[in-house]
Scaffold this motif. Structure first.
Motif, PDB file in Angstrom:
ATOM      1  N   ASP A  68      -0.170 -33.721  13.201  1.00  0.00           N
ATOM      2  CA  ASP A  68       0.156 -32.316  13.423  1.00  0.00           C
ATOM      3  C   ASP A  68       0.819 -32.078  14.766  1.00  0.00           C
ATOM      4  O   ASP A  68       1.728 -31.254  14.889  1.00  0.00           O
ATOM      5  CB  ASP A  68      -1.117 -31.464  13.332  1.00  0.00           C
ATOM      6  CG  ASP A  68      -1.804 -31.620  11.989  1.00  0.00           C
ATOM      7  OD1 ASP A  68      -1.158 -31.300  10.968  1.00  0.00           O
ATOM      8  OD2 ASP A  68      -2.959 -32.079  11.956  1.00  0.00           O
TER       9      ASP A  68
ATOM     10  N   ALA B 138       1.689 -21.371  11.407  1.00  0.00           N
ATOM     11  CA  ALA B 138       0.499 -21.227  10.573  1.00  0.00           C
ATOM     12  C   ALA B 138      -0.792 -21.369  11.369  1.00  0.00           C
ATOM     13  O   ALA B 138      -1.858 -20.973  10.897  1.00  0.00           O
ATOM     14  CB  ALA B 138       0.517 -22.268   9.452  1.00  0.00           C
ATOM     15  N   ASN B 139      -0.696 -21.920  12.586  1.00  0.00           N
ATOM     16  CA  ASN B 139      -1.895 -22.222  13.371  1.00  0.00           C
ATOM     17  C   ASN B 139      -1.795 -21.739  14.814  1.00  0.00           C
ATOM     18  O   ASN B 139      -1.988 -22.521  15.759  1.00  0.00           O
ATOM     19  CB  ASN B 139      -2.149 -23.735  13.349  1.00  0.00           C
ATOM     20  CG  ASN B 139      -2.339 -24.290  11.959  1.00  0.00           C
ATOM     21  OD1 ASN B 139      -3.425 -24.267  11.402  1.00  0.00           O
ATOM     22  ND2 ASN B 139      -1.251 -24.798  11.379  1.00  0.00           N
TER      23      ASN B 139
ATOM     24  N   ARG C  36       6.133 -24.122   2.981  1.00  0.00           N
ATOM     25  CA  ARG C  36       5.380 -23.075   3.650  1.00  0.00           C
ATOM     26  C   ARG C  36       3.994 -23.592   4.022  1.00  0.00           C
ATOM     27  O   ARG C  36       3.330 -24.242   3.215  1.00  0.00           O
ATOM     28  CB  ARG C  36       5.272 -21.857   2.727  1.00  0.00           C
ATOM     29  CG  ARG C  36       4.625 -20.652   3.397  1.00  0.00           C
ATOM     30  CD  ARG C  36       4.666 -19.444   2.470  1.00  0.00           C
ATOM     31  NE  ARG C  36       4.057 -18.292   3.097  1.00  0.00           N
ATOM     32  CZ  ARG C  36       3.963 -17.104   2.519  1.00  0.00           C
ATOM     33  NH1 ARG C  36       4.448 -16.931   1.291  1.00  0.00           N
ATOM     34  NH2 ARG C  36       3.388 -16.103   3.152  1.00  0.00           N
ATOM     35  N   ALA C  37       3.535 -23.264   5.215  1.00  0.00           N
ATOM     36  CA  ALA C  37       2.298 -23.841   5.724  1.00  0.00           C
ATOM     37  C   ALA C  37       1.122 -22.897   5.560  1.00  0.00           C
ATOM     38  O   ALA C  37       1.270 -21.695   5.415  1.00  0.00           O
ATOM     39  CB  ALA C  37       2.469 -24.188   7.199  1.00  0.00           C
ATOM     40  N   GLN C  38      -0.061 -23.496   5.601  1.00  0.00           N
ATOM     41  CA  GLN C  38      -1.308 -22.759   5.664  1.00  0.00           C
ATOM     42  C   GLN C  38      -2.110 -23.291   6.841  1.00  0.00           C
ATOM     43  O   GLN C  38      -1.930 -24.428   7.255  1.00  0.00           O
ATOM     44  CB  GLN C  38      -2.096 -22.932   4.361  1.00  0.00           C
ATOM     45  CG  GLN C  38      -1.406 -22.306   3.150  1.00  0.00           C
ATOM     46  CD  GLN C  38      -2.213 -22.471   1.886  1.00  0.00           C
ATOM     47  OE1 GLN C  38      -3.139 -23.264   1.826  1.00  0.00           O
ATOM     48  NE2 GLN C  38      -1.858 -21.718   0.862  1.00  0.00           N
ATOM     49  N   ALA C  39      -3.010 -22.459   7.378  1.00  0.00           N
ATOM     50  CA  ALA C  39      -3.822 -22.877   8.520  1.00  0.00           C
ATOM     51  C   ALA C  39      -4.624 -24.124   8.161  1.00  0.00           C
ATOM     52  O   ALA C  39      -5.176 -24.238   7.067  1.00  0.00           O
ATOM     53  CB  ALA C  39      -4.750 -21.746   8.930  1.00  0.00           C
ATOM     54  N   LYS C  40      -4.693 -25.047   9.113  1.00  0.00           N
ATOM     55  CA  LYS C  40      -5.364 -26.319   8.874  1.00  0.00           C
ATOM     56  C   LYS C  40      -6.760 -26.308   9.470  1.00  0.00           C
ATOM     57  O   LYS C  40      -7.021 -25.680  10.494  1.00  0.00           O
ATOM     58  CB  LYS C  40      -4.553 -27.469   9.473  1.00  0.00           C
ATOM     59  CG  LYS C  40      -3.182 -27.658   8.866  1.00  0.00           C
ATOM     60  CD  LYS C  40      -2.618 -29.018   9.205  1.00  0.00           C
ATOM     61  CE  LYS C  40      -3.421 -30.132   8.544  1.00  0.00           C
ATOM     62  NZ  LYS C  40      -2.782 -31.452   8.730  1.00  0.00           N
TER      63      LYS C  40
ATOM     64  N   LYS D 142       6.511 -25.008  11.520  1.00  0.00           N
ATOM     65  CA  LYS D 142       5.625 -24.838  10.359  1.00  0.00           C
ATOM     66  C   LYS D 142       4.170 -24.880  10.808  1.00  0.00           C
ATOM     67  O   LYS D 142       3.363 -24.005  10.442  1.00  0.00           O
ATOM     68  CB  LYS D 142       5.890 -25.939   9.338  1.00  0.00           C
ATOM     69  CG  LYS D 142       4.889 -26.025   8.189  1.00  0.00           C
ATOM     70  CD  LYS D 142       5.190 -27.232   7.325  1.00  0.00           C
ATOM     71  CE  LYS D 142       4.119 -27.457   6.269  1.00  0.00           C
ATOM     72  NZ  LYS D 142       4.382 -28.657   5.439  1.00  0.00           N
TER      73      LYS D 142
END
Length: 334
Positions: free
Chosen positions: A89, A241-242, A25-29, A237
């Motif tokens: 990315d 998230a982004n 699971r991703a989070q904003a970078k 992903k």
């Protein structure tokens, strides 16, 4: 050196994508890395980077604390490795590579396109003036392409089928030689080991300036329409998230493309600051003026249909939008 057959290359490609673990699971970078390759096909990304357009649009999209870094790499394997490992990315793909990645990674990394970078100007050249069309290519002639699954190779197969009929798409497969654009340019001009080369800008300008190479056919004549040359892609992903970063990249590219159109001389200057070339500023500018830069993907379904029909893609997308994320998937592609 013996090159792998097209069937072997496809099998290796399937193995490379197959068996991939589902991404976490991703989070904003906050630090986003974009990998592109060399050449003016990636000019819009270069201009956006040099003029800090990504940073400007990031602020507009509420992510002003997010940085964007552009790296140049040689070859799609390095991009795939980086995307899968998470060290990159966003990566640059050709239309055929993006289609393959989309199909192979469904249910795992789910790679899709973010935006197109340009419309391609791929052209087949020969150092033998007797070669006026693909029908004149002799069995002993060697043809340089950047990869046997690259758009140039697919266009060559399209041209073979068009010239010789159904079942003849692979006619020139055994004659293909894999060379990077700079090496192929030198080899064709010097008549060293190859007789034909499917070239891209700005290397086309070098071939033309040499007076030793002759145009055989261009990609538009083969496919019958305009088509994308380079595209940026990422995993679901990352995109999920982004979303603001994806919108920022598209907006930055659009602004860069407007500048390229209005001031190709400045664009040429920016390009020459980051990539070495033997061409003069005027020649680079001419190569830029000969291209169309747009984020709208072109010709994806034409490639997909041909690749599926000839066993290079097990399944074609139902529509081009299936292969892209928003906002570009809401646009006017094909």
């Amino acid at each position: 050196m013996r090159l792998p057959s097209r069937r072997t290359a496809l099998a290796l490609g399937a193995a490379a994508f197959g068996g991939l673990a589902l991404p976490a699971r991703a989070q904003a970078k906050k630090n986003i890395t974009i990998a592109i390759q060399f050449g003016t096909s990636h000019l819009a990304t270069t201009v956006a980077d040099k003029l800090a357009l990504f940073a400007r649009h990031a602020k507009d999209n509420g992510i002003g604390d997010t940085s964007f870094t552009v790296q140049r790499v040689s070859g799609s394997p390095a991009i795939n490795d980086g995307i899968f490992s998470g060290t990159l990315d966003v990566g640059a793909y050709g239309p055929t590579a993006l289609l393959a990645a989309w199909l192979k990674t469904r249910g795992s990394f789910d790679i899709r396109g973010i935006a197109a970078c340009n419309e391609a100007v791929l052209t087949l050249y020969s150092n033998d003036a007797s070669v006026k069309s693909v029908a004149d290519i002799k069995p002993e002639m060697r043809i340089a392409v950047t990869a046997t699954t690259a758009p140039q190779a697919i266009l060559l197969r399209m041209a073979a089928e068009k010239a010789f009929g159904p079942g003849q798409a692979s006619r020139f497969d055994k004659q293909m030689v894999v060379l990077p654009h700079p090496d192929a340019t030198v080899a064709l001009i010097s008549k060293a080991a190859i007789q034909l080369y499917f070239a891209a800008p700005p290397f086309i300008s070098t071939l033309e300036a040499s007076g030793k190479c002759f145009k055989v056919v261009d990609g538009n004549a083969i496919i019958g329409r305009s088509y994308s040359g380079a595209l940026l892609g990422a995993t679901s992903k990352f995109a999920g998230a982004n979303p603001a970063a994806v919108a920022t990249i598209v907006a930055g590219l659009r602004e860069a493309m407007d500048l390229i159109k209005s001031d190709p001389a400045q664009a040429a200057k920016l390009y020459m600051e980051v990539e070495k070339t033997a061409l003069s500023p005027a020649e680079v500018e001419a190569a830029i003026r000969a291209q169309t830069f747009t984020v709208e993907p072109q010709g994806m379904m034409a490639f997909a249909g041909f690749m599926q029909r000839n066993g290079e893609l097990k399944e074609a997308p139902a529509k081009w939008q299936d292969v892209f994320f928003e906002p570009v998937s809401k646009g006017q592609g094909s």
